[in-house]
Design a protein around this motif. Sequence first.
Motif, PDB file in Angstrom:
ATOM      1  N   GLU A 485       7.163   2.819  -2.540  1.00 54.68           N
ATOM      2  CA  GLU A 485       6.192   2.284  -1.577  1.00 54.68           C
ATOM      3  C   GLU A 485       5.757   3.373  -0.603  1.00 54.68           C
ATOM      4  N   PHE A 486       6.688   4.232  -0.190  1.00 54.10           N
ATOM      5  CA  PHE A 486       6.366   5.361   0.687  1.00 54.10           C
ATOM      6  C   PHE A 486       5.318   6.264   0.042  1.00 54.10           C
ATOM      7  N   HIS A 487       5.507   6.535  -1.244  1.00 50.85           N
ATOM      8  CA  HIS A 487       4.537   7.406  -1.932  1.00 50.85           C
ATOM      9  C   HIS A 487       3.165   6.754  -2.033  1.00 50.85           C
ATOM     10  N   LYS A 488       3.129   5.448  -2.197  1.00 57.33           N
ATOM     11  CA  LYS A 488       1.851   4.750  -2.238  1.00 57.33           C
ATOM     12  C   LYS A 488       1.133   4.862  -0.889  1.00 57.33           C
ATOM     13  N   LEU A 489       1.884   4.671   0.200  1.00 55.55           N
ATOM     14  CA  LEU A 489       1.293   4.779   1.535  1.00 55.55           C
ATOM     15  C   LEU A 489       0.777   6.193   1.787  1.00 55.55           C
ATOM     16  N   TYR A 490       1.553   7.174   1.367  1.00 54.28           N
ATOM     17  CA  TYR A 490       1.150   8.566   1.554  1.00 54.28           C
ATOM     18  C   TYR A 490      -0.122   8.858   0.759  1.00 54.28           C
ATOM     19  N   GLY A 491      -0.152   8.346  -0.474  1.00 52.77           N
ATOM     20  CA  GLY A 491      -1.323   8.568  -1.310  1.00 52.77           C
ATOM     21  C   GLY A 491      -2.562   7.887  -0.755  1.00 52.77           C
ATOM     22  N   GLU A 492      -2.363   6.783  -0.026  1.00 55.54           N
ATOM     23  CA  GLU A 492      -3.488   6.065   0.587  1.00 55.54           C
ATOM     24  C   GLU A 492      -3.799   6.592   1.985  1.00 55.54           C
ATOM     25  N   LYS A 493      -3.129   7.715   2.388  1.00 56.57           N
ATOM     26  CA  LYS A 493      -3.329   8.394   3.684  1.00 56.57           C
ATOM     27  C   LYS A 493      -2.938   7.502   4.865  1.00 56.57           C
ATOM     28  N   CYS A 494      -2.018   6.593   4.628  1.00 57.47           N
ATOM     29  CA  CYS A 494      -1.469   5.783   5.729  1.00 57.47           C
ATOM     30  C   CYS A 494      -0.229   6.504   6.242  1.00 57.47           C
ATOM     31  N   PHE A 495      -0.461   7.637   6.961  1.00 52.38           N
ATOM     32  CA  PHE A 495       0.648   8.545   7.276  1.00 52.38           C
ATOM     33  C   PHE A 495       1.647   7.953   8.267  1.00 52.38           C
ATOM     34  N   THR A 496       1.127   7.222   9.259  1.00 53.41           N
ATOM     35  CA  THR A 496       2.043   6.639  10.243  1.00 53.41           C
ATOM     36  C   THR A 496       3.012   5.660   9.579  1.00 53.41           C
ATOM     37  N   GLU A 497       2.438   4.726   8.768  1.00 52.55           N
ATOM     38  CA  GLU A 497       3.279   3.758   8.063  1.00 52.55           C
ATOM     39  C   GLU A 497       4.252   4.451   7.114  1.00 52.55           C
ATOM     40  N   ALA A 498       3.761   5.527   6.464  1.00 57.64           N
ATOM     41  CA  ALA A 498       4.616   6.281   5.547  1.00 57.64           C
ATOM     42  C   ALA A 498       5.775   6.918   6.303  1.00 57.64           C
TER      43      ALA A 498
END
Length: 588
Positions: A485-498
Amino acid sequence: PFLHALTPTFLFVSQVKDEDIYSPILRKLFNESHHIFVGLQTIREDLPSKNKKPQFVSISKSYRSVIRACMEELQQVVSILLAIELIWNLCEVLFIDAVPAGSLLLHLLDWVRLHKADVDEKAREVLQSESPVEHHGYWDVVVSYVLQGRLEEARQMLAKQAAQQYADKNMYKLMDNLLSKMPVYNPGSIHTLTEFDVKWRHWHEEVDRCLQDKSFASNVHLELICKILVGDEDTLLEHKELLSTWYHFLVTRLLFAHPTIKPTELHYYAQSCMAMFLDSRSAPETLDSILLAAFDFDIHQVIKDCSIALNNWWFVAHLTDLLDHCKLLQSHNLHFGSNLREFLLLEYASGLFNHHSLWQLAVDYFDHCPEFGRVYLELHIERVPLDTERKALKVLRICEQRQMPEQVRSICKIMAKRALRNNRLGSALSWSIRAKDAAFATLISERFLQDYCTRGTFSDLDLIDNLGPAMLLSDRLTFLVKYHEFHKLYGEKCFTEAAKLLLSLITAKIAPRSFWMTLLTDALPLLEQKEVSQTHPHLSLGLYDLTVICVFWSFQEEDIELTKVELLRLALARNLAKAIVKEGTVDA
């Protein structure tokens, strides 16, 4: 005494293998009868017996129709099926339908006609010839019709002869009159059985007078028919080749001598006819003994003899089940606690479980054995070869529907290990979750993580994305799902959530220590992001503190390249400075 003698014999016979019984055509017998069996179990116990009897007779006929259908598909005489249908039909008449005097003979006539159908073939051959009355088989057909009580058909055949015999015209007319006047009992008639008996005796006396008056003396064929009509035993026995069996002789003898026979009198006449018909120097065959036991209304002897004679449990299991539903076997229990019905069903179902395509049928039979069915199913289900994933799912569904947790876990573990050996991680993980096997789920999760470290990507993404609450089975599985899930957030540029998710993973300490360096490497790009370092400076501080600890632990325990560690420290120090400055600005 019957039951003690029965059990060892059954156990012995159950080991006998009948290769033919598992042929593709006969598999139809097992499949179709399975549906009938299941339907029988649904008949309500609380219904009055008189309401259930027509249903039981209908079910019995359904079983017999399946046997007949198998014989027709085979297109050849299968002696074992012929014998089975013959015995079943007689048991239906005597035990299940339990017809009274009067109707009894009508049913026995139908029984004989059904199993002595060669007369119809001969009749077709005669009628299709150029001159039927001159055909060598003409009189055999006429006499055969009379022996089976098919008097209307006999009259039609005689009419062809009468049309050409002008000199004997009156003689044929007299015979036609006798045949047409023979009383036949009608169960739905207003006349009682006694009234029918009086009427029949008057007719019988008329036939006898014709014989005594030598009304047919000049025609040997008509005189023969007249002797049959009065029930002359010597005449009947002179035509054994047309009767072919002692039980045909029995029914013909009853038809022309004792049409109002009671069920309780059958055994005496059956024994007498068998003794008269068979060669005194040869012993009766097994089929003869079984039929004689049926005529004696000895149900258990029929079942016992059939179990010995037939090398498959199908017949005795289904017949006994039906008889048990008719409340005819209630008083007999075997010494180990199960009744006769259940014992036979268990043996039959156990045999089905050994067959690659019939094993599923056995489940329903075990389901309807209240004493030991569950135990037998648990033992046999574990022996079913799980050749394919589809078959494994079938077995699993059966176990889940019947709440068999141990078997469910066993099947899932077997399939999970097999999938892992074949490097099918997604399938292995799915099976381990169904088995609720935390240790194996942990092992497979580590394999997923190892593959990620090697290839840089995750396999089976759909499965990992949709695990839901199942990810809580083990900490390692939870980490795998959340890390993905972390990698998905990072890939979607949701850096804070990641960053938040990564921090929670490190804080929770559920990641394998061998994976820490990977987490640190993942953390660095986040610390370089303005969104993280400027918006949440405390997050950077937290990551730094924990990362320093992780680096220290990793450095102490593993042979990490010093250059990599130095790079991590430099990057962390730079981001820490930014974070401190930002933190001070925020406080001010």
